[in-house]
Design an enzyme around this catalytic site. Structure first.
Site, PDB file in Angstrom:
ATOM      1  N   TYR A   1     -67.855  24.671  -5.304  1.00 51.50           N
ATOM      2  CA  TYR A   1     -68.024  26.051  -5.752  1.00 51.50           C
ATOM      3  C   TYR A   1     -68.514  26.173  -7.189  1.00 51.50           C
ATOM      4  O   TYR A   1     -68.654  27.289  -7.711  1.00 51.50           O
ATOM      5  CB  TYR A   1     -66.695  26.804  -5.645  1.00 51.50           C
ATOM      6  CG  TYR A   1     -65.511  26.057  -6.221  1.00 51.50           C
ATOM      7  CD1 TYR A   1     -65.335  25.926  -7.598  1.00 51.50           C
ATOM      8  CD2 TYR A   1     -64.584  25.450  -5.390  1.00 51.50           C
ATOM      9  CE1 TYR A   1     -64.274  25.226  -8.119  1.00 51.50           C
ATOM     10  CE2 TYR A   1     -63.504  24.749  -5.904  1.00 51.50           C
ATOM     11  CZ  TYR A   1     -63.355  24.640  -7.269  1.00 51.50           C
ATOM     12  OH  TYR A   1     -62.300  23.936  -7.797  1.00 51.50           O
TER      13      TYR A   1
ATOM     14  N   LYS B   1     -53.175  35.277  -8.202  1.00 55.99           N
ATOM     15  CA  LYS B   1     -52.250  34.464  -7.422  1.00 55.99           C
ATOM     16  C   LYS B   1     -51.480  35.339  -6.439  1.00 55.99           C
ATOM     17  O   LYS B   1     -50.995  36.417  -6.782  1.00 55.99           O
ATOM     18  CB  LYS B   1     -51.259  33.738  -8.350  1.00 55.99           C
ATOM     19  CG  LYS B   1     -51.910  32.779  -9.331  1.00 55.99           C
ATOM     20  CD  LYS B   1     -52.638  31.645  -8.645  1.00 55.99           C
ATOM     21  CE  LYS B   1     -51.688  30.648  -8.037  1.00 55.99           C
ATOM     22  NZ  LYS B   1     -50.948  29.846  -9.004  1.00 55.99           N
TER      23      LYS B   1
ATOM     24  N   CYS C   1     -17.045   7.945 -11.713  1.00 55.93           N
ATOM     25  CA  CYS C   1     -17.602   8.627 -10.539  1.00 55.93           C
ATOM     26  C   CYS C   1     -18.912   7.964 -10.125  1.00 55.93           C
ATOM     27  O   CYS C   1     -19.861   7.907 -10.917  1.00 55.93           O
ATOM     28  CB  CYS C   1     -17.830  10.096 -10.856  1.00 55.93           C
ATOM     29  SG  CYS C   1     -18.561  11.028  -9.497  1.00 55.93           S
TER      30      CYS C   1
ATOM     31  N   ASP D   1     -56.061  25.409  -2.355  1.00 55.69           N
ATOM     32  CA  ASP D   1     -54.939  24.668  -2.928  1.00 55.69           C
ATOM     33  C   ASP D   1     -55.146  23.179  -2.661  1.00 55.69           C
ATOM     34  O   ASP D   1     -54.604  22.609  -1.714  1.00 55.69           O
ATOM     35  CB  ASP D   1     -53.629  25.152  -2.304  1.00 55.69           C
ATOM     36  CG  ASP D   1     -52.418  24.734  -3.131  1.00 55.69           C
ATOM     37  OD1 ASP D   1     -52.601  24.267  -4.265  1.00 55.69           O
ATOM     38  OD2 ASP D   1     -51.284  24.889  -2.638  1.00 55.69           O
TER      39      ASP D   1
ATOM     40  N   CYS E   1     -16.963  17.095 -12.641  1.00 57.32           N
ATOM     41  CA  CYS E   1     -16.048  15.999 -12.347  1.00 57.32           C
ATOM     42  C   CYS E   1     -15.794  15.267 -13.657  1.00 57.32           C
ATOM     43  O   CYS E   1     -16.746  14.910 -14.361  1.00 57.32           O
ATOM     44  CB  CYS E   1     -16.661  15.052 -11.316  1.00 57.32           C
ATOM     45  SG  CYS E   1     -15.730  13.527 -11.094  1.00 57.32           S
TER      46      CYS E   1
ATOM     47  N   GLU F   1     -63.831  34.541  -4.300  1.00 57.23           N
ATOM     48  CA  GLU F   1     -63.721  33.355  -3.446  1.00 57.23           C
ATOM     49  C   GLU F   1     -62.250  33.035  -3.219  1.00 57.23           C
ATOM     50  O   GLU F   1     -61.400  33.348  -4.058  1.00 57.23           O
ATOM     51  CB  GLU F   1     -64.390  32.147  -4.124  1.00 57.23           C
ATOM     52  CG  GLU F   1     -65.830  32.371  -4.533  1.00 57.23           C
ATOM     53  CD  GLU F   1     -66.315  31.334  -5.534  1.00 57.23           C
ATOM     54  OE1 GLU F   1     -65.821  30.189  -5.487  1.00 57.23           O
ATOM     55  OE2 GLU F   1     -67.171  31.676  -6.364  1.00 57.23           O
TER      56      GLU F   1
ATOM     57  N   LYS G   1     -59.009  30.848  -3.317  1.00 57.40           N
ATOM     58  CA  LYS G   1     -58.549  29.793  -4.220  1.00 57.40           C
ATOM     59  C   LYS G   1     -57.927  28.687  -3.380  1.00 57.40           C
ATOM     60  O   LYS G   1     -56.806  28.819  -2.879  1.00 57.40           O
ATOM     61  CB  LYS G   1     -57.542  30.346  -5.227  1.00 57.40           C
ATOM     62  CG  LYS G   1     -57.152  29.332  -6.299  1.00 57.40           C
ATOM     63  CD  LYS G   1     -56.266  29.975  -7.357  1.00 57.40           C
ATOM     64  CE  LYS G   1     -55.934  28.976  -8.456  1.00 57.40           C
ATOM     65  NZ  LYS G   1     -55.165  27.821  -7.969  1.00 57.40           N
TER      66      LYS G   1
ATOM     67  N   CYS H   1     -13.879  16.314  -6.433  1.00 58.46           N
ATOM     68  CA  CYS H   1     -15.254  15.817  -6.467  1.00 58.46           C
ATOM     69  C   CYS H   1     -15.598  15.182  -5.123  1.00 58.46           C
ATOM     70  O   CYS H   1     -14.865  14.310  -4.636  1.00 58.46           O
ATOM     71  CB  CYS H   1     -15.406  14.789  -7.583  1.00 58.46           C
ATOM     72  SG  CYS H   1     -16.997  13.928  -7.570  1.00 58.46           S
TER      73      CYS H   1
ATOM     74  N   CYS I   1     -16.006  11.114  -5.707  1.00 67.90           N
ATOM     75  CA  CYS I   1     -14.906  10.192  -6.034  1.00 67.90           C
ATOM     76  C   CYS I   1     -13.521  10.763  -5.738  1.00 67.90           C
ATOM     77  O   CYS I   1     -12.526  10.046  -5.843  1.00 67.90           O
ATOM     78  CB  CYS I   1     -14.991   9.775  -7.506  1.00 67.90           C
ATOM     79  SG  CYS I   1     -14.660  11.129  -8.659  1.00 67.90           S
TER      80      CYS I   1
END
Length: 703
Positions: A239, A327, A444, A126, A439, A122, A124, A421, A424
């Protein structure tokens, strides 16, 4: 003739018969439309039948029937969903991630029976698991999968899903083998087109979008107002059944046939196979179908068809031995990398992020993907302007595999981490032996927000409901600048918080009284969290959950910890000089010490009381190492809570399995740690064993 000529009793009986006839007619056409995809009448004709039925029922309330097709959409459900215990446990499935693992399962089945029995394949789906209970053929209860043993009662919402039969068709009732209730199981899903429409509407209204159709289905199923659920265009495929003896079916293929006859929506892509080759062909065909299907699938479920043979094979502690989920490999797409931006984390770590042309991968739209660090960018040689291959690792996390070299524009140049950064402007550094740039500025802004979000998260102070959006707004309006500020918030100001969006009338959207009250309650509860949670929540570099628990056990209070020298900390088993330096530097930074003082002033306890009012538990598990994996269902404990119970009795709890592991405790859906324990010969215990250990304080007897 007037229905009521010749006597009121006779007229009422004719009305009742007409109502019943209309109900059967509407149910019949609902079945043809949803379960068989073969409507016999137009939508207008169906609407006319439904309208006639509603009018007759409204005029004759004494003939009310909760299973009538007119009763699908209910009103407001309430703040919570009641727990529902399933007739039998809803197990997870073991996964085969490739054909080799599928072959290994074939080998086990063949070895058990001496030959490969008939198998049922069958798609699968989701979606979100659901259990539907019928009594005497009438739907009386619907519950989410929950933890497999107990779910949430979503009956009112499920009644609004058009392809769920409110009562079984006569053909199905003939196949019911015993009186009483029966519980059928399946998946609630949202079609791809409906998911896209829902997210477009969310974007237009400034609401967060759902990550994928599965999350959208689960979220829609748990709406407080069933009318909202009804508007979400959900569907089902069934199912399974909790107890195979409740219907006259010899196996899975018979069960699916019975379900179709009973009025359920059964997926048409199913096949009974007699060989490995036929199963592989089905899997290949399903993979080809995947893109064109109107709903999401993520694999194929293969089951031993015969119920008698399923019973013979039985279950492991987490899954049936007679079934496997093959899968699909991760779906891969190509898109253009438009930019590489840099995200600053709570510890100052700089992470490059790929900004992509949006592309749908494995059911959801991906527009960003982490590139982890500069070394990873260099290794993959991805550049701004590249066409890149993207997939979702485990169908969840977007991952860039690499560029399509032949499509690289001539202007593309190698990317390097910026020297300042982006939040800052301070210099960034890369310490010797590390892959990450950081940083180093304590002021910051980006680090501040991330620290605030980390503090309220699970595993830290766990302030449920205080999500990123609310934290972001509190920072934007200047109300919260550090974690101590959380404990000065009150219900009125939270209720009035402007969320930065407008409603349809152009008025600001406020957080509201209901959410505000919940948040204040959660903040109050967080004041009493264990010291380990506080230490983890502070976001001290190198201090994860396990280290925080070690430190908390060694010192007991924040005051004692702040008095400890760096040498004292380094002497604690499991800490060492590097972590000790990080803890000491953090606690003795004036700004951080001031925040801790304000936390104490605002009622955050930051001290652990000895167990049992001061009586230490006997250290009967000393010298043993446990690993916890999977969900703990029967006890209702989290893994963290179970770990704390074991540690309180002297045990060590590790996050990884090795030959030195004494025991692995496997809950539901135990993963790779379970498999590794088996391969290493490490004893595996169940949840009942865990409860015995906690109750008696004694390790399992040697076998």
């Amino acid at each position: 003739m007037d229905l009521f000529d010749g006597g009121e009793t006779e007229g009422k009986e004719q009305v009742r018969e007409r109502i019943e006839a209309l109900r059967r007619e509407v149910e019949h056409h609902t079945y043809l439309y949803y379960a068989k995809d073969a409507p016999e009448i137009s939508d207008a004709a169906f609407d006319s039948l439904m309208r006639d039925l509603r009018e007759l029922e409204a005029a004759n309330p004494e003939f009310f029937d909760p299973s009538s097709p007119t009763q699908r959409v209910g009103g407001y459900v309430g703040d919570q969903f009641a727990p529902v215990r399933h007739e039998k446990r809803m197990y997870s499935l073991d996964n085969a991630m490739d054909l080799a693992e599928l072959d290994a399962w074939f080998d086990r089945v063949e070895e058990f029976f001496g030959e490969l029995p008939a198998l049922n394949c069958e798609l699968k789906i989701d979606g979100s698991g659901i259990a539907l209970t019928y009594e005497d053929g009438v739907l009386v209860r619907a519950a989410t999968r929950g933890d497999g043993t107990t779910g949430e009662d979503v009956t009112v919402n499920v009644r609004s899903i058009r392809d769920v039969p409110l009562r079984l068709r006569a053909e199905g009732l003939e196949g019911v083998a015993r009186e009483g209730s029966l519980e059928v199981r399946g998946e609630v899903y949202m079609p791809k087109s409906s998911f896209e429409s829902l997210n477009r509407a969310a974007e237009e209204e400034g609401r967060p979008a759902f990550a994928n159709p599965r999350n959208a289905a689960a979220g829609s199923l748990r709406q407080k107002d069933a009318a909202v659920t009804a508007s979400r265009d959900l569907s089902t495929f069934v199912y399974a059944i909790a107890d195979e003896s409740s219907v006259s079916a010899a196996g899975q293929s018979d069960l699916l046939a019975w379900m179709g006859e009973s009025g359920f929506h059964v997926n048409p892509d199913v096949e009974r196979c007699s060989s490995r080759g036929e199963v592989r062909e089905f899997c290949e065909h399903a993979l080809e179908l995947r893109e064109s299907l109107p709903y999401e699938i993520d694999g194929v479920v293969v089951k031993v068809d015969s119920f008698a043979l399923q019973t013979a094979m039985g279950f492991t502690s987490r899954a049936p031995r007679w079934a496997i989920a093959y899968k699909f490999p991760p779906e891969e797409k190509t898109t253009v990398l438009r930019d590489i931006t840099v995200q600053v984390g709570r510890t100052g770590k700089l992470t490059p992020v790929a900004e992509l042309d949006p592309v749908v991968v494995a059911g959801s739209t991906v527009a960003r993907a982490t590139l982890h660090n500069e070394d990873e960018v260099v290794r993959k040689d991805v550049r701004i302007g590249d066409t890149v291959v993207i997939r979702k690792a485990g169908d969840v996390i977007p991952e860039i595999l690499g560029p399509v070299a032949s499509l690289r524009p001539g202007s593309a140049v190698p990317w390097r981490m910026p020297e300042a950064c982006p939040s800052c402007g301070s210099a960034v550094i890369r310490e010797e032996g590390e892959v990450d740039y950081r940083c180093i500025s304590i002021d910051c802004p980006a680090q501040s927000v991330e620290r605030l979000i980390h503090w309220v998260g699970r595993g830290a102070l766990d302030i449920d409901g205080m999500g990123e959006e609310i934290v972001g707004r509190l920072v934007e309006v200047g109300r919260v600048t550090d974690v101590a500020d959380y404990y000065t918030l009150d219900e009125d100001e939270l209720a009035a918080l402007d969320m930065g969006r407008l409603n349809k009338e152009g008025q600001p959207i406020r957080l509201g009284r209901t959410v505000a009250k919940k948040l204040v309650d959660q903040i109050d509860q967080s004041r009493l969290r264990p010291l380990a949670r506080v230490l983890f929540g502070l976001g001290i570099r190198h201090v994860g959950k396990a280290t925080a628990e070690t430190i908390a056990a060694a010192y007991g209070t924040i005051d004692a910890l702040m008095e400890a020298t760096e040498e004292d900390l380094a002497a604690v088993e499991g800490v060492g000089p590097k972590i000790a330096h990080s803890i000491s530097a953090f606690l003795h930074t004036p700004k951080n010490a001031e925040v801790i003082a304000r936390l104490r002033k605002n009622g955050v306890v930051m001290a652990d009381e000895p167990a049992d009012g001061g009586n230490e538990l006997a250290q009967t598990l000393e010298g043993l190492t446990f690993v916890l994996t999977g969900a703990l269902v029967e006890s209702g404990m989290t893994r963290d809570e179970a770990a704390s119970e074991l540690k309180a009795r002297g045990a060590k709890v590790s996050s990884s399995v090795s030959k030195k592991t004494s025991y692995v405790i496997a809950g539901e859906a135990a993963g790779s740690k379970y498999d590794k324990a088996v391969s290493l010969g490490v004893p595996v215990l169940g949840e009942a064993d865990l409860m015995t250990i906690i109750e008696t304080g004694n390790p399992p007897a040697a076998s």
